[in-house]
Write a protein that holds these residues in place. Structure first.
Motif, PDB file in Angstrom:
ATOM      1  N   SER A  38       0.638  -5.713  -7.104  1.00  0.00           N
ATOM      2  CA  SER A  38      -0.341  -6.152  -8.112  1.00  0.00           C
ATOM      3  C   SER A  38      -1.550  -5.230  -8.136  1.00  0.00           C
ATOM      4  O   SER A  38      -2.133  -4.975  -9.195  1.00  0.00           O
ATOM      5  N   THR A  39      -1.947  -4.746  -6.972  1.00  0.00           N
ATOM      6  CA  THR A  39      -3.208  -4.013  -6.886  1.00  0.00           C
ATOM      7  C   THR A  39      -3.263  -2.769  -7.783  1.00  0.00           C
ATOM      8  O   THR A  39      -4.237  -2.599  -8.515  1.00  0.00           O
ATOM      9  N   PRO A  40      -2.229  -1.924  -7.782  1.00  0.00           N
ATOM     10  CA  PRO A  40      -2.357  -0.685  -8.576  1.00  0.00           C
ATOM     11  C   PRO A  40      -2.154  -0.856 -10.086  1.00  0.00           C
ATOM     12  O   PRO A  40      -2.313   0.120 -10.818  1.00  0.00           O
ATOM     13  N   GLY A 132      -1.290   0.574  -1.577  1.00  0.00           N
ATOM     14  CA  GLY A 132      -1.887  -0.751  -1.464  1.00  0.00           C
ATOM     15  C   GLY A 132      -1.803  -1.148  -0.003  1.00  0.00           C
ATOM     16  O   GLY A 132      -1.279  -0.396   0.818  1.00  0.00           O
ATOM     17  N   ILE A 133      -2.310  -2.306   0.316  1.00  0.00           N
ATOM     18  CA  ILE A 133      -2.146  -2.802   1.695  1.00  0.00           C
ATOM     19  C   ILE A 133      -1.648  -4.233   1.615  1.00  0.00           C
ATOM     20  O   ILE A 133      -2.168  -5.040   0.846  1.00  0.00           O
ATOM     21  N   GLY A 134      -0.617  -4.540   2.400  1.00  0.00           N
ATOM     22  CA  GLY A 134      -0.075  -5.901   2.409  1.00  0.00           C
ATOM     23  C   GLY A 134      -0.909  -6.806   3.306  1.00  0.00           C
ATOM     24  O   GLY A 134      -1.714  -6.323   4.109  1.00  0.00           O
ATOM     25  N   GLY A 201      -8.479 -12.129  -0.109  1.00  0.00           N
ATOM     26  CA  GLY A 201      -7.288 -12.228   0.746  1.00  0.00           C
ATOM     27  C   GLY A 201      -7.028 -10.966   1.551  1.00  0.00           C
ATOM     28  O   GLY A 201      -6.312 -11.011   2.559  1.00  0.00           O
ATOM     29  N   LYS A 202      -7.607  -9.852   1.134  1.00  0.00           N
ATOM     30  CA  LYS A 202      -7.370  -8.593   1.849  1.00  0.00           C
ATOM     31  C   LYS A 202      -8.535  -8.236   2.776  1.00  0.00           C
ATOM     32  O   LYS A 202      -8.463  -7.233   3.495  1.00  0.00           O
ATOM     33  N   ALA A 203      -9.597  -9.040   2.770  1.00  0.00           N
ATOM     34  CA  ALA A 203     -10.823  -8.657   3.484  1.00  0.00           C
ATOM     35  C   ALA A 203     -10.599  -8.508   4.993  1.00  0.00           C
ATOM     36  O   ALA A 203     -11.037  -7.523   5.600  1.00  0.00           O
TER      37      ALA A 203
END
Ligand code: PGA
Length: 250
Positions: A38-40, A132-134, A201-203
């Protein structure tokens, strides 16, 4: 490592797209390493917009994608092949024969992985790798607890990743259990890395990846050892880093 703060998702997308655009304008025959998720999506949208305005020419660019599900055909709507065509390739002037995604239908997966590594080497390596990072700290599909020294290989997906990706399938049972991914070693060989992250959620994982111990338990932590990494993240994804390491954020 540069950590660039974006105000929100659109700002993150624009800033990251600017970095890719600069790469392609300066070096029109760049090899771009591309990512899905989703991120990119916003990054691709922005690049397509600039392409339509005549600002970027992808005709000499080659691309290599990070990963693909094992067992999904390129036409499967959840395959990463399909994602790339729909969200990026078919909207720009990159030559289809210059785009590369691992073949999830290959009969001999090991041979496919070896072919992919050779292909990247023959292209002269990756100039700029988008990541991205999971939630598990994975990059590509390199899940926690694997070694750091792998090239392209087959992975069993982490249950957390399967659950995170289930939103794109009818049910969690339909999510493939295996994938082909460029390995950490292959990613680390890219000349430049651009990591994008957004949302609260990625913080936590972003803080652990960029400031925690470098260990295979958080695959993205290896990026601390790469000489040219730029992270573009929105305020929400940077919230823990801003608290713990405010001096590190631009
Ligand atoms: P996301 O996935 O962009 O959909 O959060 C990131 C990743 O798994 O690399």
């Amino acid at each position: 490592m540069k950590i660039i703060r974006a105000t929100d998702y659109n700002d993150m997308s624009r800033k990251a797209a600017n970095i890719i655009s600069a790469q392609v304008i300066l070096y029109p025959d760049s090899v771009l390493g591309l990512a899905t998720g989703s991120t990119p999506l916003g990054v691709y949208r922005q690049l397509v917009d600039w392409f339509r305005k005549g600002d970027i020419d992808f005709s000499k660019v080659h691309s290599v994608n990070l990963d693909e599900y094992v067992g999904l055909a390129p036409e499967h709507p959840q395959s990463y092949h399909y994602y790339m065509n729909e969200n990026f390739f078919r909207h720009i002037n990159i030559k289809p024969e210059n785009t590369n995604v691992p073949n999830g239908l290959a009969e001999d997966i090991d041979a496919e992985c070896a072919r992919y590594d050779k292909l990247i080497a023959d292209l002269g390596g990756i100039d700029l790798q988008l990541l991205g990072i999971g939630h598990t700290g994975h990059i590509g599909f390199n899940e926690p607890d694997q070694d750091f020294d792998k090239m392209t290989h087959k992975v069993k997906l982490n249950q957390k990743t399967i659950e995170a990706n289930a939103r794109f399938f009818n049910s969690v049972d339909e999510v493939p259990k295996y994938a082909i991914t460029m390995g950490i070693k292959a990613i680390m060989q890219a000349k430049k890395i651009l990591l994008v992250a957004n949302g609260e959620g990625k913080a936590e994982i972003l803080d652990r990846a960029l400031f925690g111990p470098v260990a295979p338990a958080v695959p993205a932590s290896i990026l601390q050892l790469h000489p040219d990494v730029t992270v573009v993240a929105d305020e929400a994804a940077l919230s823990v880093i801003q608290k713990n390491h405010p001096e590190a954020v631009m």
